[in-house]
Design an enzyme around this catalytic site. Structure first.
Site, PDB file in Angstrom:
ATOM      1  N   TRP A  99       0.943  -1.386   0.033  1.00  0.00           N
ATOM      2  CA  TRP A  99       0.045  -0.105  -0.093  1.00  0.00           C
ATOM      3  C   TRP A  99       0.915   1.109   0.206  1.00  0.00           C
ATOM      4  CZ3 TRP A  99      -4.323  -1.552  -1.900  1.00  0.00           C
ATOM      5  CH2 TRP A  99      -4.735  -2.608  -1.480  1.00  0.00           C
ATOM      6  N   ASP A 166      -1.760   6.852   6.141  1.00  0.00           N
ATOM      7  CA  ASP A 166      -2.825   5.593   5.808  1.00  0.00           C
ATOM      8  C   ASP A 166      -2.948   4.855   6.881  1.00  0.00           C
ATOM      9  OD1 ASP A 166      -4.185   3.737   4.784  1.00  0.00           O
ATOM     10  OD2 ASP A 166      -2.909   3.398   3.197  1.00  0.00           O
ATOM     11  N   LYS A 190     -12.063  -2.213   7.197  1.00  0.00           N
ATOM     12  CA  LYS A 190     -11.441  -2.825   8.268  1.00  0.00           C
ATOM     13  C   LYS A 190     -11.724  -2.754   9.536  1.00  0.00           C
ATOM     14  CE  LYS A 190      -8.147  -3.317   4.506  1.00  0.00           C
ATOM     15  NZ  LYS A 190      -7.597  -2.440   3.554  1.00  0.00           N
TER      16      LYS A 190
HETATM   17  C1  PLP Z   1      -6.781  -2.251   2.508  1.00  0.00           C
HETATM   18  C2  PLP Z   1      -6.011  -1.158   2.394  1.00  0.00           C
HETATM   19  C3  PLP Z   1      -5.871  -0.159   1.377  1.00  0.00           C
HETATM   20  C4  PLP Z   1      -6.730  -0.238   0.084  1.00  0.00           C
HETATM   21  O1  PLP Z   1      -8.091   0.329   0.415  1.00  0.00           O
HETATM   22  P1  PLP Z   1      -9.122   0.300  -0.736  1.00  0.00           P
HETATM   23  O2  PLP Z   1     -10.216   0.787   0.004  1.00  0.00           O
HETATM   24  O3  PLP Z   1      -9.375  -1.095  -1.328  1.00  0.00           O
HETATM   25  O4  PLP Z   1      -8.527   1.288  -1.675  1.00  0.00           O
HETATM   26  C5  PLP Z   1      -4.753   0.856   1.512  1.00  0.00           C
HETATM   27  N1  PLP Z   1      -4.121   1.047   2.568  1.00  0.00           N
HETATM   28  C6  PLP Z   1      -3.984   0.053   3.776  1.00  0.00           C
HETATM   29  C7  PLP Z   1      -3.275   0.058   4.858  1.00  0.00           C
HETATM   30  C8  PLP Z   1      -4.958  -1.189   3.474  1.00  0.00           C
HETATM   31  O5  PLP Z   1      -5.031  -1.823   4.476  1.00  0.00           O
END
Ligand code: PLP
Length: 356
Positions: A99, A166, A190
């Protein structure tokens, strides 16, 4: 049979969230209509988004000067929105996984990117330390929890420049000191809600400093001005997010969530460390994620991996297959996962080991 849901995302939600969302699909706020068929401009939905926003601010203790936004496009959309809105000349990035490197790739479209450190050559099995953040960067971006590799930075890094994170897979699992941050974002699927909405928390003062034109939908100021209602927001995921936030508050807030999360992770890592058959993949224990626990079978047991998976699924344990880029196992211990599910997995590990 009761399922023990270890999926990494979309992932387990509390029964409270699921039940209230199911009820609202039939009859939303006594309107006699489904939440699926009401206007986002109705006063009933306005109350939902207002309360959800207020609860995010309350639970995370967000000071004045920040805006809370509910956007579409997933966390991946933020990989470009962040540099679009914040990168003048140079962004500094820490490369700790897939990511993070996706975010780096997007930032390169907008200017220079200084990758201050990377653990890529070692398969992202640890968090680099001792790196230096250039003082002339516009911001420093890091990924607080690397969902795929099971590493986590459970602290707010010191940064001489604006700080961006993020936090898709560990938001609401620890207190955050917002005095350090200019932007935080998290895909909801999540630790908050079903897929479809992304939570963005941005410092108002950080915006408006870039010269480039920004498309309306990608400009944070559009969504700040319109209270996330410039266009139709993801109504159902926001409703579900509100239920989760109410549930978090009832449980006792972030401190209590963190206590539970630490406890669950401690038990599972303890079982892995005590076992001959299983071993963790993260090299420095200080970097171990409390949200995503990654482990494999020791080399001499390697060919038993798929039979352990079947053994687990017969006990209602689902979602423990590691990400396709890593292999092995990954147990995601998000906030909604009960301690009894962790116990069920540990029991399965013990029983499997005893019979092989
Ligand atoms: C799942 C995830 C993403 C991607 O998320 P999307 O909503 O599918 O774009 C980005 N960063 C992290 C840390 C993630 O766990």
């Amino acid at each position: 049979m009761k399922k023990h849901n270890f999926y990494a995302g979309p992932s387990i939600l509390s029964e409270y969230t699921i039940q209230n969302t199911a009820d609202a699909i039939l009859n939303f706020a006594d309107t006699g209509l489904s939440i699926l068929e009401v206007s986002h401009r109705s006063k009933e939905f306005q109350a939902v988004i207002d309360e959800a926003t207020a609860l995010v601010k309350e639970l995370l203790d967000i000071p004045q000067g920040f805006s809370v936004l509910w956007l579409g496009g997933g966390a991946s959309m933020q990989f470009c929105m962040i540099p679009f809105n914040l990168l003048k000349k140079k962004g500094a990035y820490l490369d700790t996984g897939t990511w993070a490197s996706n975010a780096i790739k997007e930032a390169r479209i907008f200017g220079d990117v200084d990758v201050v450190a990377s653990s890529k050559e070692q398969g992202y099995t640890f968090i680099p330390k001792g790196y230096e953040i250039p003082k002339d960067a516009d911001y420093f971006h890091y990924t607080s929890n690397n969902t795929i590799y099971g590493t986590e930075m459970r602290y707010d890094p010191a940064s001489p420049v604006r700080l961006v994170a993020d936090m898709s897979s560990d938001i609401f699992s620890r207190p955050i000191d917002f005095t350090n941050y200019d932007a935080i974002y998290a895909g909801a699927q999540k630790n908050l809600a079903p897929a479809g909405v992304t939570l963005v928390i941005v410092r108002d003062e950080a915006l408006g400093h870039v010269d480039r034109p920004i498309p309306t939908m990608l400009d944070y100021r559009t969504h700040i001005k319109k209270g996330s209602m410039f266009n139709t927001p993801p109504v159902l995921p926001i409703f579900a997010a509100l239920q989760t936030l109410r549930y978090y508050k009832q449980l006792g807030g972030i401190k209590e969530l963190e206590r539970r999360d630490l406890e669950k992770a401690k038990h599972l890592y303890g079982a892995i460390d005590d076992s001959r058959m299983f071993q963790g993949t993260v090299t420095d224990p200080a970097d171990r994620s409390i949200m995503n626990v990654c482990f494999v079978m020791a080399p001499e047991y390697k060919d038993l991996e798929s039979s352990f998976m079947e053994f687990c699924s017969a006990r209602g344990i689902v979602g423990i297959k590691g990400h396709r880029s890593v292999g092995g196992f990954r147990a995601s211990l998000y906030n909604a996962l009960p301690a009894e599910s962790v116990k069920a997995l540990i029991d399965a590990m013990h029983d499997f080991e005893a019979t092989h």
